[in-house]
Design an enzyme around this catalytic site. Structure first.
Site, PDB file in Angstrom:
ATOM      1  N   ASP A  99       0.861  -1.176   0.000  1.00 13.68           N
ATOM      2  CA  ASP A  99       0.000   0.000   0.000  1.00 13.68           C
ATOM      3  C   ASP A  99       0.902   1.231   0.000  1.00 13.68           C
ATOM      4  OD1 ASP A  99      -2.230   1.697   0.436  1.00 13.68           O
ATOM      5  OD2 ASP A  99      -3.195   0.130   1.624  1.00 13.68           O
ATOM      6  N   ASP A 200      -2.890   4.777  -2.384  1.00 13.46           N
ATOM      7  CA  ASP A 200      -3.855   5.424  -1.500  1.00 13.46           C
ATOM      8  C   ASP A 200      -4.266   6.803  -2.040  1.00 13.46           C
ATOM      9  OD1 ASP A 200      -5.022   5.252   1.306  1.00 13.46           O
ATOM     10  OD2 ASP A 200      -3.956   7.144   1.483  1.00 13.46           O
ATOM     11  N   GLU A 242      -6.582   4.173  -5.692  1.00 13.60           N
ATOM     12  CA  GLU A 242      -7.830   4.469  -4.972  1.00 13.60           C
ATOM     13  C   GLU A 242      -8.313   5.841  -5.441  1.00 13.60           C
ATOM     14  OE1 GLU A 242      -9.605   4.954  -0.436  1.00 13.60           O
ATOM     15  OE2 GLU A 242      -7.629   5.727  -0.941  1.00 13.60           O
ATOM     16  N   HIS A 316     -11.025  -2.050   4.188  1.00 13.07           N
ATOM     17  CA  HIS A 316     -10.882  -1.657   5.595  1.00 13.07           C
ATOM     18  C   HIS A 316     -11.582  -0.346   5.918  1.00 13.07           C
ATOM     19  CE1 HIS A 316      -7.990   0.530   3.289  1.00 13.07           C
ATOM     20  NE2 HIS A 316      -7.796   1.349   4.306  1.00 13.07           N
ATOM     21  N   ASP A 317     -12.128   0.335   4.909  1.00 14.47           N
ATOM     22  CA  ASP A 317     -12.835   1.605   5.144  1.00 14.47           C
ATOM     23  C   ASP A 317     -14.348   1.437   5.072  1.00 14.47           C
ATOM     24  OD1 ASP A 317     -10.426   3.045   5.279  1.00 14.47           O
ATOM     25  OD2 ASP A 317     -10.396   3.385   3.106  1.00 14.47           O
TER      26      ASP A 317
END
Ligand code: NOJ
Length: 546
Positions: A99, A200, A242, A316-317
């Site tokens: 990430d 990210d 993302e 995870h969000d």
């Protein structure tokens, strides 16, 4: 047709290391814990692990605030553990995708420390400092984690930009030296043999804060193209950006191979369908199912031959999908989890499974705000309380959308703390680990895990699932999700009942086939007469027609 790539028929599994497996019993997951579960992942059949950040970090935002990109977070282990993980994954033919958080660092990163200590140093311009305006913030830009996006640096009287927490100062991508330092770091990880990167909030790096432009800034694609050329462009790796604000047009800019940017992006159009338009994610609305079909259909058809989709319900969000758009009651949890997986995995694109999704893990409801850990959720709680919202309503939003829903520890078995750790975990375990856990799933051939496993296999066996044309059926039907994938003379028909009532329908299409075979269903006795289909609650069937 696009040039074939290894990641076209791969499935990615996302690990949130803090909550995956704790090998040293300090209550926090770690790299050795991940290594101990690689055989489990091999059994599921995935090809790639996307590892949420494991770099050195003070953990204001659980690792998305990096203080050293070339070192490992103490709680997670050492660089030697990381090298072992890469090695052990390689032995099992699993690639590791790191990430990359390139929009901001931690305020404890040495660049930012120097930028504050010495305003004349070259590092000052690695970040975004602005003069106060009338003794106040330069403008009214807001942080995604509540409040102003500007924080006063008392020493100089200037403000710095942080689109996330105060401890996540934004990097200034206009600064070429800064960009080159990031590229060196990316090359450091490529030299270690990583299989790619998840980038990210990459759509924010072209920001122009003075004009209040954050996403999709004018130089965004120039920067990504440059990064591609100076780092991963000549390596056969998977890159996924993302990008919250992406439309299919924008997605093609990123993922059309001729543009030399990224392999694919995460788009979030389907994710926002249970929000009140124009408000925040905390303002809840029922899911618009017809719109969901329309959105998937749009992405499936518009990217064809010009880009590549990623397919996901969870990360995870996001809240757990079975609690969100499925039915997490005892009666229907497994059926609806399998139904949702089926609809997603038979589409064109690279599927992502978030840890625990393959077990049908659910959202959690902690009674007290003190049991929550996520900075976004805690900031929202304080802000809304101070604005006069009722606590009960705030908790309702947290139960539905809070990021901690996805961050409770992974359920390995029905023992203490779900087998995650022998110590008290950093965040409480969801009490339903007693009956939702990996051990139980592995023992049951009809489990959610085994359904996911079969979906992964089907992608490997059927080229039609990877490259076939996508056609949506019954776009206006209030509960049926059905589509056909077609390649050469083969068709894959997917039919699913998204809700709990029986649905009977006549297939209104001449499919012209001789053989009909059921590849997978979430009921034991599904009918293979496709002329007249009766779907029970949450039933989902994959037919192969030839
Ligand atoms: C997106 C990440 O997925 C999220 O967890 C994080 O808080 C923000 N970016 C900031 O890095």
């Amino acid at each position: 047709m696009l040039e074939k790539k290894w990641w076209h028929n791969s499935v990615v599994y996302q690990i949130y290391p803090r909550s995956f497996c704790d090998s040293n019993n300090d209550g926090i997951g770690d790299l050795k814990g991940i290594i101990s579960k690689l055989d489990y992942l091999k059994e599921l059949g995935i090809d790639v692990i996307w590892l949420s950040p494991v770099y050195k970090s003070p953990n204001d935002d659980n690792g998305y605030d990096i203080s050293d990109y070339k070192d490992i977070m103490d709680e997670f282990g050492t660089m030697e553990d990381m090298d072992n993980l890469l090695q052990e994954a390689k032995v099992r033919n699993i690639k590791i995708v790191m990430d990359l958080v390139l929009n901001h660092t931690s305020d404890e990163h040495k660049w930012f420390i120097e930028a504050i200590d010495n305003p004349n140093s070259k590092y000052r311009d690695y970040y975004i400092f602005r003069e106060a305006v009338n003794g106040k913030e330069p403008n009214d830009l807001e942080s995604i984690f509540s409040g102003s996006a500007w924080k006063l640096d008392e020493k100089s009287g200037q403000y710095y930009l942080h689109l996330f927490s105060k401890k996540q100062p934004d990097l200034n991508w206009e600064n070429e030296d800064m960009r080159n330092e990031l590229y060196d770091m990316i090359n450091f990880w490529l030299d270690k043999g990583v299989g790619g990167f998840r980038l990210d909030v990459i759509d924010l790096v072209g920001k122009q804060p003075d004009k209040k432009i954050t996403g999709n800034g004018p130089k965004l694609h120039e920067y990504i193209h440059e990064m591609n050329n100076k780092t991963f462009g000549n390596k056969d790796v998977l890159t996924v950006g993302e990008t919250w604000g992406a439309t299919p047009e924008i997605a093609k800019l990123y993922s059309n191979p001729s543009r030399e940017e990224l392999s694919m992006i995460f788009q979030f159009e389907h994710i926002g369908l249970d929000e009140i338009p124009g408000k925040s994610k905390w303002d809840l609305a029922p899911l618009d199912f017809i719109k969901l079909k329309e959105v998937f259909n749009k992405w499936q058809t518009e990217l064809k031959n010009e880009g590549w989709n990623s397919l996901f319900w969870n990360n995870h969000d996001l809240p757990r999908i079975v609690s969100r758009w499925g039915n997490d009651s005892e009666e229907y949890r497994e059926l609806s989890a399998k139904m949702l997986a089926t609809i997603l995995h038979m589409q064109m694109g690279t599927p992502y499974i978030y840890q625990g999704e393959e077990l049908g893990m659910t959202n959690v409801k902690f009674d007290s705000i003190d049991d929550y850990r996520d900075i976004e959720l805690l900031n929202m709680y304080k802000e809304r309380l101070s604005k006069g919202y009722k606590e009960e309503d705030i908790m309702k939003s947290i139960y539905a959308k809070g990021r901690d829903n996805a961050r409770t520890p992974m359920h390995w078995d029905d023992g203490e703390n779900g087998g995650f750790s022998k110590a008290r975990p950093w965040i409480k375990v969801n009490p339903n680990y007693k009956y939702i856990n990996a051990k139980k799933n592995l023992e049951d051939k009809n489990s959610v895990f085994n359904h996911y496993k079969r979906l992964v296999q089907i992608r490997k066996e059927e080229e039609t699932v990877v490259y076939g044309n996508f056609e949506l059926l019954y776009k206006d039907h209030k509960s049926i999700f059905a589509y056909i994938r077609e390649l050469n003379n083969e068709k894959i028909l997917v039919v699913a009942n998204f809700y709990g009532d029986n649905e009977e329908f006549i297939l209104d299409k001449n499919l012209n086939y001789k053989n009909c075979e059921i590849l997978l269903s979430n009921y034991k006795d599904s009918n293979n007469n496709i002329e007249k289909i009766n779907l029970r609650a949450y039933e989902a069937i994959i037919y192969k027609l030839s």
